[in-house]
Design a protein around this motif. Structure first.
Motif, PDB file in Angstrom:
ATOM      1  N   ALA A 178      -5.354  -4.527   3.789  1.00  0.00           N
ATOM      2  CA  ALA A 178      -4.307  -5.537   3.751  1.00  0.00           C
ATOM      3  C   ALA A 178      -4.813  -6.843   4.353  1.00  0.00           C
ATOM      4  CB  ALA A 178      -3.083  -5.046   4.511  1.00  0.00           C
ATOM      5  N   ASP A 213       0.413   4.298   1.915  1.00  0.00           N
ATOM      6  CA  ASP A 213       0.703   5.104   3.100  1.00  0.00           C
ATOM      7  C   ASP A 213       1.313   4.237   4.197  1.00  0.00           C
ATOM      8  OD1 ASP A 213       0.774   6.691   5.293  1.00  0.00           O
ATOM      9  OD2 ASP A 213      -1.292   7.390   5.143  1.00  0.00           O
ATOM     10  N   GLN A 238      -8.871  -6.280  13.898  1.00  0.00           N
ATOM     11  CA  GLN A 238      -8.210  -5.186  13.202  1.00  0.00           C
ATOM     12  C   GLN A 238      -8.890  -3.845  13.461  1.00  0.00           C
ATOM     13  OE1 GLN A 238      -5.447  -5.740  11.735  1.00  0.00           O
ATOM     14  NE2 GLN A 238      -5.411  -7.889  11.195  1.00  0.00           N
ATOM     15  N   HIS A 271       4.558   2.148  15.373  1.00  0.00           N
ATOM     16  CA  HIS A 271       4.885   3.561  15.551  1.00  0.00           C
ATOM     17  C   HIS A 271       6.350   3.794  15.903  1.00  0.00           C
ATOM     18  CE1 HIS A 271       5.092   3.757  20.018  1.00  0.00           C
ATOM     19  NE2 HIS A 271       4.393   2.663  19.895  1.00  0.00           N
ATOM     20  N   LEU A 327      -5.097 -10.422   2.648  1.00  0.00           N
ATOM     21  CA  LEU A 327      -4.459 -11.592   3.233  1.00  0.00           C
ATOM     22  C   LEU A 327      -5.436 -12.737   3.382  1.00  0.00           C
ATOM     23  CD1 LEU A 327      -2.314 -10.021   6.080  1.00  0.00           C
ATOM     24  CD2 LEU A 327      -1.502 -10.945   3.932  1.00  0.00           C
ATOM     25  N   ARG A 370       3.475  -9.972  14.495  1.00  0.00           N
ATOM     26  CA  ARG A 370       2.115 -10.448  14.382  1.00  0.00           C
ATOM     27  C   ARG A 370       1.486 -10.006  13.051  1.00  0.00           C
ATOM     28  NH1 ARG A 370      -1.787 -13.722  17.088  1.00  0.00           N
ATOM     29  NH2 ARG A 370      -3.568 -13.314  15.755  1.00  0.00           N
ATOM     30  N   GLN A 391      -8.102 -12.746   5.688  1.00  0.00           N
ATOM     31  CA  GLN A 391      -8.691 -12.929   7.016  1.00  0.00           C
ATOM     32  C   GLN A 391     -10.210 -12.862   6.915  1.00  0.00           C
ATOM     33  OE1 GLN A 391      -6.805 -10.083   9.697  1.00  0.00           O
ATOM     34  NE2 GLN A 391      -5.603 -11.770  10.481  1.00  0.00           N
ATOM     35  N   LYS A 400       4.594   3.661  25.917  1.00  0.00           N
ATOM     36  CA  LYS A 400       3.406   4.271  25.335  1.00  0.00           C
ATOM     37  C   LYS A 400       2.432   4.664  26.455  1.00  0.00           C
ATOM     38  CE  LYS A 400       0.429   3.441  21.420  1.00  0.00           C
ATOM     39  NZ  LYS A 400      -0.301   2.399  20.689  1.00  0.00           N
ATOM     40  N   ARG A 444       4.998  -8.295   4.874  1.00  0.00           N
ATOM     41  CA  ARG A 444       3.675  -8.856   5.073  1.00  0.00           C
ATOM     42  C   ARG A 444       3.137  -9.450   3.769  1.00  0.00           C
ATOM     43  NH1 ARG A 444      -0.698  -4.753   6.951  1.00  0.00           N
ATOM     44  NH2 ARG A 444       0.021  -3.722   5.060  1.00  0.00           N
ATOM     45  N   TYR A 451       1.991   4.890   7.041  1.00  0.00           N
ATOM     46  CA  TYR A 451       1.431   5.147   8.369  1.00  0.00           C
ATOM     47  C   TYR A 451       0.063   4.525   8.536  1.00  0.00           C
ATOM     48  CZ  TYR A 451       5.368   8.165   8.948  1.00  0.00           C
ATOM     49  OH  TYR A 451       6.639   8.609   9.047  1.00  0.00           O
ATOM     50  N   ALA A 452      -0.642   4.311   7.443  1.00  0.00           N
ATOM     51  CA  ALA A 452      -1.996   3.772   7.543  1.00  0.00           C
ATOM     52  C   ALA A 452      -2.043   2.289   7.243  1.00  0.00           C
ATOM     53  CB  ALA A 452      -2.919   4.516   6.582  1.00  0.00           C
ATOM     54  N   SER A 453      -0.957   1.751   6.702  1.00  0.00           N
ATOM     55  CA  SER A 453      -1.085   0.379   6.219  1.00  0.00           C
ATOM     56  C   SER A 453      -0.716  -0.662   7.264  1.00  0.00           C
ATOM     57  CB  SER A 453      -0.233   0.183   4.963  1.00  0.00           C
ATOM     58  OG  SER A 453       1.120   0.435   5.269  1.00  0.00           O
ATOM     59  N   LEU A 454      -0.263  -0.221   8.433  1.00  0.00           N
ATOM     60  CA  LEU A 454       0.019  -1.175   9.501  1.00  0.00           C
ATOM     61  C   LEU A 454      -0.894  -0.878  10.684  1.00  0.00           C
ATOM     62  CD1 LEU A 454       3.926  -1.071   9.429  1.00  0.00           C
ATOM     63  CD2 LEU A 454       2.404  -2.595   8.189  1.00  0.00           C
ATOM     64  N   ASN A 455      -1.518  -1.933  11.193  1.00  0.00           N
ATOM     65  CA  ASN A 455      -2.395  -1.770  12.341  1.00  0.00           C
ATOM     66  C   ASN A 455      -1.586  -1.272  13.537  1.00  0.00           C
ATOM     67  OD1 ASN A 455      -4.119  -2.009  14.496  1.00  0.00           O
ATOM     68  ND2 ASN A 455      -4.988  -3.945  13.816  1.00  0.00           N
ATOM     69  N   PRO A 456      -1.879  -0.051  14.003  1.00  0.00           N
ATOM     70  CA  PRO A 456      -1.038   0.524  15.066  1.00  0.00           C
ATOM     71  C   PRO A 456      -1.094  -0.256  16.369  1.00  0.00           C
ATOM     72  CG  PRO A 456      -2.990   1.882  14.669  1.00  0.00           C
ATOM     73  CD  PRO A 456      -2.951   0.852  13.584  1.00  0.00           C
ATOM     74  N   ARG A 457      -2.068  -1.126  16.515  1.00  0.00           N
ATOM     75  CA  ARG A 457      -2.217  -1.824  17.795  1.00  0.00           C
ATOM     76  C   ARG A 457      -1.677  -3.248  17.783  1.00  0.00           C
ATOM     77  NH1 ARG A 457      -5.182   1.178  21.367  1.00  0.00           N
ATOM     78  NH2 ARG A 457      -5.976   3.033  20.324  1.00  0.00           N
ATOM     79  N   ARG A 458      -0.980  -3.624  16.720  1.00  0.00           N
ATOM     80  CA  ARG A 458      -0.433  -4.979  16.691  1.00  0.00           C
ATOM     81  C   ARG A 458       1.081  -4.917  16.533  1.00  0.00           C
ATOM     82  NH1 ARG A 458      -4.178  -9.484  15.427  1.00  0.00           N
ATOM     83  NH2 ARG A 458      -4.839  -9.008  17.520  1.00  0.00           N
ATOM     84  N   ASN A 504      -9.028  -0.374  17.116  1.00  0.00           N
ATOM     85  CA  ASN A 504      -8.662   0.981  16.714  1.00  0.00           C
ATOM     86  C   ASN A 504      -9.774   1.995  16.883  1.00  0.00           C
ATOM     87  OD1 ASN A 504      -5.842   1.055  15.633  1.00  0.00           O
ATOM     88  ND2 ASN A 504      -6.638  -0.759  14.612  1.00  0.00           N
ATOM     89  N   ARG A 511      -9.057   2.081   5.462  1.00  0.00           N
ATOM     90  CA  ARG A 511      -7.649   2.257   5.801  1.00  0.00           C
ATOM     91  C   ARG A 511      -6.860   1.076   5.266  1.00  0.00           C
ATOM     92  NH1 ARG A 511      -7.148   5.653  10.215  1.00  0.00           N
ATOM     93  NH2 ARG A 511      -5.044   5.104  10.776  1.00  0.00           N
ATOM     94  N   GLU A 512      -5.621   1.339   4.966  1.00  0.00           N
ATOM     95  CA  GLU A 512      -4.883   0.332   4.230  1.00  0.00           C
ATOM     96  C   GLU A 512      -4.586  -0.931   5.022  1.00  0.00           C
ATOM     97  OE1 GLU A 512      -1.712   2.655   2.682  1.00  0.00           O
ATOM     98  OE2 GLU A 512      -2.906   3.310   0.974  1.00  0.00           O
ATOM     99  N   PHE A 513      -4.411  -0.775   6.350  1.00  0.00           N
ATOM    100  CA  PHE A 513      -4.097  -2.006   7.080  1.00  0.00           C
ATOM    101  C   PHE A 513      -5.277  -2.958   7.126  1.00  0.00           C
ATOM    102  CE2 PHE A 513      -5.603   0.642  10.629  1.00  0.00           C
ATOM    103  CZ  PHE A 513      -6.381  -0.241  11.337  1.00  0.00           C
ATOM    104  N   PHE A 530       0.810  -1.214   0.000  1.00  0.00           N
ATOM    105  CA  PHE A 530       0.000   0.000   0.000  1.00  0.00           C
ATOM    106  C   PHE A 530       0.842   1.262   0.000  1.00  0.00           C
ATOM    107  CE2 PHE A 530      -2.594  -3.377   1.624  1.00  0.00           C
ATOM    108  CZ  PHE A 530      -3.827  -3.154   1.051  1.00  0.00           C
ATOM    109  N   GLU A 579       0.050 -12.732  10.370  1.00  0.00           N
ATOM    110  CA  GLU A 579      -1.405 -12.886  10.259  1.00  0.00           C
ATOM    111  C   GLU A 579      -1.846 -13.573   8.971  1.00  0.00           C
ATOM    112  OE1 GLU A 579      -2.741  -9.003  11.159  1.00  0.00           O
ATOM    113  OE2 GLU A 579      -3.454  -9.578  13.142  1.00  0.00           O
ATOM    114  N   GLY A 580      -1.162 -13.231   7.876  1.00  0.00           N
ATOM    115  CA  GLY A 580      -1.548 -13.813   6.590  1.00  0.00           C
ATOM    116  C   GLY A 580      -1.440 -15.331   6.587  1.00  0.00           C
TER     117      GLY A 580
END
Lengths: 523, 560, 324, 282
Positions: D175, B378, D190, B430, D179, B391, D181, D3, B444, B380-387, D194, D170-172, B376, B395-396
């Motif tokens: 994604a 961006d 996912q 991040h 993949l 992981r 899922q 964090k 990924r 900054y947007a293409s990775l889940n910030p909470r994982r 968020n 959003r791209e994630f 992708f 996931e795939g």
């Protein structure tokens, strides 16, 4: 020989003086004019007293409509639309002589025809409470325009006590006869014979009545007009009185806690009179049918456990009296020669042990009539829990409360009922087994059955003369108090608070319900 | 070097230092910087993100969010006065009348609820210039001068009716309304399409010429510098590392940083063919249609936009196929249809010549998912910030039945493959820079051993030096794993570098399709020609010294 | 043309929403224990099965539920809201007798809340970080966190009882016989306390919202543009910040203005204001089905109407909203 | 870890939020230790009625109309107010998040249907609906919780839907789809995590609103008669407002403080979770 009305009056047990009733106000000359501002709560659904019998309707419409008699605060009958009446010796034939020259608000004459129409036709259909009592009447006839005769099937002791305006209001036959009055009376434009005429009703705000210029009592009414103010919040009602926006707070229109404060205000008088006819008695229905409450000892324990004096002092702010049994002490044929259930928690615990009460949950329905009743239920709940009864308070609104009682879906439930001056009118209905029927919160809801009580109730209604009735009712009261079909609490008093310069306001047994004809303003 | 002021100098920045608030990643946004803007010249301030170029512009305009960000030393001399010493009211008078400014984002720089004419009028109002009637004429004249269509009625329009390029023209008109001596342009073309960019650049150049203005032009793009600059100042981390005449800097950069920047700019000429192309077709798209229906509800009929019209092309095994076009051309739509993020309305997407992906749904699609993966735009947007990163990569495979332990082991391998330490698997996104994140995104996509990668503008959000590295990585992986790539981009320089063949899209259709070298050297379709002509700095050839600097650095890295 | 068809479409949608609400409420209310016949019989002081059945028959409550619903819907579609069993009056009459009072109360409260809310919010945003801002923020928070009925009671106590400045209940001095201007003034005097009480909460909402929204807009690029143009701060605030910041406030206000009409139960109860909020509450306790449904329908209709008005206002203040 | 630390640093920068948090912690402690502070039932008639505060040792907050200890009521009431506030919010979240997630994730007709349904609930005046619901179910803690939950979910649904709509593209998330899922996995692992920040901020405000709603219902006599709550106390005190100001004053202050504190904390959370403001200074 016929009893004349003074004889009849003497036949009543009480011997209170008429002078007391009339009060010192009689000494003064009434002044003409002025406006009375009165609180009405809740807003009545309608002013058609013949169709609707709820309390606020009676309170307002009682000054628009009239019945044949009035009752003084000793429950003695006083002439009104009937000037005289006779009863035959065995108490089965009553003859009423009507006042001549009485006009309906639309100018028509009031005659015997109106009486027959109202009682024989209309009220039989629209007033379920009266319907039962009129079953004692074999026939009603108009002997002439101003004489009516009632022939009873057998003597009916309380018959002369029926002619209260809320029970038997006179309706204009010339308007309603032959019409489907269920429909035609929808207009909220009531035509009566009373001292006040309907002027305007601004729903949600006020009901405006004006003086009936052609009223049949000379000089009356003294007031020019009455405003009944609709103020839904109790605190606001108290404020309205304090601000001088209203002059009269009829019984029950403010919270008890406000009563002493308002009563101390300047130019403020308070009376607990004017409720004798209704003689409200409060009790807790106990569902006799099943569970722990089916056991007489548990019911007795409840009676011992409840601290009625606390309720009288604290919850009701010293208003009312502790009830001793099923009959209000101001109602006829009351006796205090019954088992004494003064507050005794130890005794209550003993009885519970004896009955083997195992802590089963017992539900309690308060009466959804405002704060006082809620507090009262809370206090009783505490009393009961202190002797080990596991009480679960449930909340309902009026709709829910009615349904729960109608369907017998309760364990204990607060209530209070009017007694209408006579056990046969307002007491026995709650205890006789023939009155166990779903669909009413006012019959034998508790499901109490006792053959002897059934017998006595039947005899008491038809016995003649009163001495005999007193004896019968005494035995009935003794049995009932021993059996505790319900837990009697207090004889309620609803003090009327008013400016002292509103004179002659409460002169009858139904107080402000028909009091404004006599009332005048000393301003 | 040429840090002396002359009588040509309009604006002179002298030893300016601007302090950042506590807790920022450095003490000063800019430190001790000096440069001049001269009459009749365009000064380009070049630098990557975070170099402090915008702060400098805002400092000149007095638009810094003081007191958080505050100039603490130096002077900004304009028309003989130090702007830093002027009271706010005086400064306000200068803004808009003597110094004009335009911004990067034309879409948000205009008040959405105010008519364009009124917004321009405000400038006259604020500076008490011109009467009511004259103003109206002046507004029309201004709109005309920036080349906007129908200038008489445009003043009554609201901004939302205008395209990005048109809005930027309005911004320019507004900034130039009172004929300022200096125009500050903060990345004014970055958000625009390449053809629009070319027009705007021409416009600025022309206006500057006509009015003999000084222009301070902030950009990150050396192509743009080559197109417009007279003077250049290169900034890095708050300092000016090199400055001088444009020709000097572009063709003979001295500072290593400048060399690296210049060297990272992708060459415009496609390289010689690398080896033979396989003839085997991996994916063939035939007559693909996609129509968007917008705002459809129970009670409303939607409007339709045809984003892809009968699109056909093939991707051969092991090739990088470029899909080139401006925004709205439908190139991303096609990419998303292929990975089945979007449902196509018609046509075939035949995979390995055996199955039509467009006809598959739900469970039937699932086994094929892994063969085509996506990278992708961006980071900054293409990775889940909470994982955690590990992981995210695992996931795939896990969704396709691989055990968790196995998937994580594979994730660590992949991290090393894309040039990261396998230990970072336990970190959150991040904690990484944009370039690193893009590497994670690639890892990924690779985790499922795909045969085709759809890369949707994978480097557009990156700084130019990072861009080069990621492109190299992508190319390297492609070669090593022999996978095919569908490379979607708006940047013809990038396409030239990486794609064996390209397809040019315009308004949902492929207008030209062929070998990259051929398309670049001999474009057939007028749109292709226009597109190629618009590439900034296309006549500038990147000096060898810069190329070498980048290559050396690469080498150094590999040795380390 | 565009605007008309837009309105028409929204109206049709509104009607569907209202119908759904009517059906939902119709079924909901029948779930409540007890029915109007039982309540009225109970009030009569003596009643039996026969009497209740007599009433139920009269009110049509003995018919199957779906038929009652059908009859009711048929009525509603011909704008007949039915008959209030208990008040013995057409529902529409009862509601429209009360509606003006509620509209007056909520309208005043709303205007007060919106005006002062926006003013205070704008002031706070303009002075962000200074003591004016802190003061306004704290004030708004406290107003927002205080139970409405509590403020109502306290204000009656203070202004009506102790100070005697303002009447504490009702809508006008009954029996005073005011006419003309005197009457208007009298109503206004009665209006002050309830309107202020009701408005205070909403004022707090708008203050907070305006402030937040303004702070957000201040960060927008076009505000920077405005500053770069050399505009005076006052003009920037008025023309650029406020105009855009008010858009979300308008949305919220539109929703709340409609909701207020049906939601003023508490205020109307404490101040004895003869509006439809109280009518609803009484109707509920008395299981006056038709009246209750009627009030719900009308107050929901008001909401729908206000939403429509909001949308229309929006098309004027925000040119981006396309009506066609 | 780091964090979290940063989160707290940002949260603590908002002084109001810290004060709010302290108040909430105090209220929660009070609720937890209620049986220790006042072992007797708050309904127990312990002294003569209408004792003003600070007059009699041990009855610092005075007694009510029946001679019950106001202090006991305040402490035990904290439990109920918090319980009702929290659980009704949970109910609202359950409904709102589910519907909002479906609407936002699947979009199209699902979205349209859900949003129309939400609109229904937003069109009916909230408080009136709550009253009707409680009346229908008859007043009890459960019915009050359910009623408040039912009228409070629409804003949650709208918020979650909005978040889902934007996160979905959003791209994630895309994604994850590429993949392979499953939808359920994507929604739960996912997207949902968020959306937490804005939902948490909203939650704190909803708890505050729920406490206010509960007190308003009790004020109208629609509270559970078996539990002591602040709303009940004010409702019971309003008739004696003039004789015993303390009876409604103290629970009123408790509500005010708690609601205020929750709002402050909400703002603090907002600042801490949306560090946009912090970023702007760059």
């Amino acid at each position: 020989m016929a009893f004349n009305r003074s004889l009849k009056a003497a036949a009543f047990a009480s011997v209170a003086t008429l002078a007391f009733v009339a009060g010192p106000a009689l000494a003064e000359e009434p002044k003409q004019g002025g406006t009375a501002n009165v609180v009405i709560q809740p807003e009545p659904p309608s002013l058609n007293l013949g169709m609707v019998q709820n309390a606020p309707t009676q309170m307002v419409a009682g000054n628009i409509f009239e019945s044949l008699l009035k009752y003084d605060t000793n429950l003695d009958p006083v002439p009104n639309l009937a000037t005289e009446w006779e009863v035959n010796e065995d108490g089965t034939v009553y003859t009423f002589h009507l006042k001549e020259g009485v006009k309906w608000h639309d100018g028509e004459d009031f005659t015997a025809e109106d009486v027959i129409f109202s009682m024989d036709e209309m009220l039989r259909e629209t007033n379920p409470r009266l319907r039962v009592n009129l079953d004692h009447v074999e026939k009603m006839e108009a002997l002439d325009d101003y004489t009516v005769r009632f022939t009873l099937k057998q003597p009916f002791g309380p018959f002369l006590g029926l002619f209260e305006v809320g029970t038997v209001p006179m309706w204009p036959a010339h308007i309603y006869q032959g019409t489907n009055y269920q429909e035609t009376a929808d207009d909220n434009d009531p035509i009566g014979t009373g001292p006040f005429k309907f002027e305007e009703w601004d729903r949600g705000s006020y009901i405006h009545l004006v003086a009936n210029e052609d009223y049949h009592v000379e000089g009356q009414p003294y007031l020019d007009e009455i405003y009944w103010h609709v103020i839904p919040d109790a605190a606001s009602r108290a404020v309205a009185y304090e601000n001088g926006e209203v002059d009269v707070l009829p019984g029950g229109s403010i919270e008890n806690f406000d009563v002493p404060r308002l009563a101390e205000m300047d130019n403020t008088c308070m009376t607990t009179k004017g409720w004798e006819y209704f003689a409200p008695l409060a009790w807790m229905w106990l569902n006799n049918r099943e569970g722990p409450l089916a056991d007489k000892r548990v019911r007795q324990a409840i009676m011992y456990a409840i601290d009625n004096e606390f309720a009288q002092e604290v919850v009701w702010n010293n208003q009312g009296r502790v009830a001793t049994g099923p009959v209000n002490s101001v109602t006829r044929f009351y006796t205090d020669d019954v088992t004494d259930y003064s507050y005794n928690p130890d005794k209550a615990e003993e009885l519970l042990d004896e009955a083997g009460y195992d802590g089963e949950e017992i539900s309690l329905l308060p009466l959804p009539y405002g704060e006082t009743w809620q507090r009262w239920a809370e206090a009783v709940q505490q009393n009961l829990e202190e002797v080990g009864i596991n009480v679960d308070m449930e909340a309902t609104d009026v709709g829910g409360w009615n349904q729960r009682l109608n369907e017998w879906d309760f364990d204990m439930a607060f209530t209070y009922l009017y007694q209408y001056g006579d056990p046969a009118l307002g007491v026995t209905r709650n205890y006789i087994s023939s009155n166990i029927e779903k669909g009413s919160p006012w019959n034998n809801v508790a499901g109490y059955e006792n053959e002897r009580v059934d017998e006595l109730a039947e005899q008491g209604a038809v016995a003649f003369p009163d001495e005999k009735r007193a004896e019968i009712y005494k035995e009935m009261q003794q049995i009932l108090v021993e059996d505790v079909p319900v837990a009697w609490l207090l004889e309620l008093e609803f003090p009327t608070i008013y400016r002292c310069d509103v004179k002659n306001l409460v002169t009858t047994a139904i107080g402000v319900n028909d009091g404004f004809g006599d009332a005048w303003l000393d301003r | 070097m040429n840090n002396q002021t002359s009588d040509k100098t309009l604006l002179s920045i002298e030893d300016l230092t601007v302090r950042l608030p506590e807790g920022a990643d450095r003490d000063n946004a800019v430190e001790n910087i000096s440069f001049q803007v001269n009459r009749g010249e365009i000064l380009c301030i070049v630098g990557e993100s975070g170099s402090g170029k915008s702060v400098t512009a805002n400092a000149i305009m007095g638009l810094l969010p003081r007191p958080y960000v505050e100039p603490v030393a130096g002077r900004i001399v304009f028309e003989g006065r130090d702007l830093l010493q002027l009271p706010e009211a005086t400064l306000r008078d200068l803004r808009g009348s003597r110094v004009g400014m335009i911004f990067q984002e034309p879409m948000t720089a205009l008040n959405p609820v105010m008519k364009i004419g009124d917004q321009i009028n405000e400038v006259f109002d604020a500076h008490g210039k011109a009467g009511r009637k004259e103003r109206k004429e002046q507004v029309v004249e201004l709109l005309r001068s920036v080349g906007l269509p129908d200038p008489e009625s445009l003043g009554d329009s609201y901004p939302f009716r205008l395209s990005g390029g048109q809005r930027q023209r309005v911004m320019i008109a507004m900034a130039l309304a009172l004929e300022p001596g200096v125009l500050i342009a903060d990345e004014p073309t970055t958000a625009l399409d390449v053809t629009t960019q070319a027009q705007i650049l021409r416009l600025i150049r022309k206006l500057q010429d006509d009015r003999d203005m000084g222009v301070m032009f902030i950009t990150h793009d050396f192509g743009v510098v080559a197109e417009v600059a007279d003077q250049v100042a290169v900034m890095q981390l708050g300092e000016v590392v090199e400055s001088g005449p444009a020709q000097e800097i572009l063709n003979n950069p001295q500072h290593p940083y400048t060399q690296r920047l210049v060297g990272s700019v992708p060459r415009f000429e496609p390289p010689e063919a690398r080896g033979k192309l396989s003839a085997e077709t991996l994916l063939s798209v035939r007559s693909l249609d996609k129509t968007y229906v917008t705002a459809r509800g129970l009670f409303t009929k939607g409007r339709t936009v045809q984003a892809a019209k009968s699109v056909s092309f093939d991707i051969r095994k092991g090739e990088t196929m470029g899909l080139v076009g401006e925004s709205g051309s439908g190139k991303s739509t096609v990419g998303r249809c292929i990975v089945r993020l979007l449902e196509s309305n018609g046509g075939e997407i035949r995979f390995r010549d055996e199955i039509d992906l467009a006809s598959l749904k739900g469970r039937g699609l699932q086994p094929y998912r892994k063969h085509i993966q996506m990278i992708f735009q961006d980071p900054y947007a293409s990775l889940n910030p909470r994982r955690k990163v590990g992981r995210i990569i695992a996931e795939g495979p896990m969704a396709h039945g691989t055990s968790q332990a196995e998937a994580h082991r594979r994730a660590e391998e992949l991290l090393e493959l894309v040039g990261l330490d396998s230990a970072v698997a336990d970190r959150y996104p991040h904690e990484f820079s944009g370039g690193q994140r893009q590497r994670i995104g690639i890892a990924r996509a690779l985790a499922l051993d795909p045969e085709l990668l759809v890369a949707d503008e994978p480097v557009s959000a990156l700084d130019v030096s990072v861009q080069a590295q990621v492109l190299d990585l992508l190319d390297d992986i492609k070669q090593r794993l022999n996978i095919s790539v569908l490379f979607i981009t708006h940047d013809l320089r990038v396409a030239a570098q990486i794609c064996e063949r390209i397809a040019v899209m315009q308004l949902g259709e492929i207008v030209e399709y062929g070998d990259t070298r051929e398309v670049f050297s001999n474009p057939q379709h007028p749109y292709t020609r226009e597109l190629l002509a618009a590439v900034p700095g296309r006549n500038w050839s990147i000096p060898e010294v810069a190329r070498k600097a980048v290559a050396d650095q690469q080498l150094q890295k590999e040795v380390l | 043309m565009g605007k008309l068809s837009f309105i028409a479409r929204r109206l049709v949608k509104g009607v569907f929403v209202l119908l759904a609400i009517v059906i939902l409420n119709f079924l909901l209310i029948r779930l409540a224990p007890g029915d109007p016949a039982q309540v009225m019989a109970g009030e009569a002081g003596a009643a039996d099965q026969e009497f209740i059945q007599q009433l139920q028959e009269k009110f049509g409550l003995n018919q199957p539920l779906h038929e009652q619903l059908f009859i009711y819907l048929k009525g509603v579609l011909t704008l007949d809201l039915g008959w209030s069993y208990r008040q013995d009056e057409a529902v529409a009459t009862l509601i429209f007798e009360r509606l003006p009072a509620t509209l007056l109360l909520t309208g005043t409260a709303f205007c007060f809340a919106l005006t002062f809310g926006v003013l205070l919010g704008a002031l706070a945003a303009a002075r962000v970080g200074r003591w004016t801002d802190s003061l306004i923020t704290v004030l708004a928070l406290v107003c927002y966190a205080t139970p409405l009925f509590w403020v109502a009671l306290m204000s009656i106590l203070l202004f009506s009882v102790y100070l005697g400045w303002l009447p504490g209940f009702g809508m006008f001095s009954v029996g005073a016989g005011y006419t003309g201007l005197e009457f208007v003034l009298d109503v206004l005097r009665h209006l002050i306390l309830p309107a202020l009480t009701l408005g205070l909460f909403y004022m707090a909402v708008y203050t907070r919202m305006t402030r937040a929204s303004m702070l957000e807009v201040m960060e927008m690029d076009y505000v920077k543009t405005a500053r770069a143009k050399g505009l005076a701060p006052g003009r920037i605030t008025r023309m650029h910040v406020l105009r855009n910041a008010l858009l979300p406030v308008i949305t919220l206000a539109g929703i709340q203005a409609g909701q207020m009409v049906g939601g003023a139960v508490l205020t109307e109860t404490v101040f004895a204001w003869p509006g439809i909020g109280r009518l609803m509450f009484d109707a509920l306790l008395q299981r006056d089905y038709n009246l209750l449904l009627g009030v719900f329908l009308v107050s929901s209709a008001v909401v729908v109407l206000f939403n429509l008005v909001t949308d229309l206002v929006y098309t004027f203040v925000d040119p981006r909203i396309e009506v066609s | 870890m780091q964090k979290n630390l940063e989160f707290w640093k940002r949260f603590c920068r908002n002084k109001g939020a810290v004060v709010g948090l302290l108040i909430i912690v105090a209220v929660i402690l009070m609720a937890i230790f209620a049986p220790l502070l006042y072992p007797d039932s708050p309904w127990k008639l312990v002294q003569r009625p209408f004792i003003p505060p600070m007059e009699l040792d041990g009855y610092w907050f005075g007694t009510d109309t029946l001679g019950r200890d106001i202090g006991a009521g305040l402490v035990h009431g904290a439990r109920v107010s918090l319980l009702v506030g929290l659980t009704s919010t949970v109910v609202a979240l359950l409904i709102g998040v589910t519907l909002g997630a479906f609407a936002g994730y699947y979009g199209g007709l699902v979205d349209d249907g859900v949003m129309r349904f939400t609109e229904l609930f937003q069109t009916v005046p909230n408080f009136a609906l709550a009253i009707v619901l409680v009346a229908i179910m008859q007043p009890s803690v459960e019915s009050v919780i359910l009623a408040i939950g039912i009228v409070s979910w629409p804003p949650v649904a709208r918020l979650v839907r909005g978040e889902f709509l934007s996160l979905r593209s959003r791209e994630f998330v895309q994604a994850s789809m590429v993949l392979g899922q499953s939808n359920a996995r994507i929604i739960l692992t996912q997207i949902l995590p968020n959306t937490l920040s804005p939902v948490i901020v909203m939650t704190s405000l909803m708890v505050a609103t729920a406490i206010l709603l509960e007190s308003a219902l009790s004020f109208l006599g629609l509270g559970d008669p078996d539990v002591m709550s602040w709303g009940y106390m004010i409702g019971a005190a309003r008739t004696v407002l003039r004789q015993a100001w303390w009876m409604s004053f103290f629970p009123g202050v408790m509500i005010l403080l708690t609601v205020l504190a929750l709002n402050l904390v909400g703002e603090g959370l907002n600042d801490a979770m949306n560090p946009r403001l912090a970023r702007k200074s760059r």
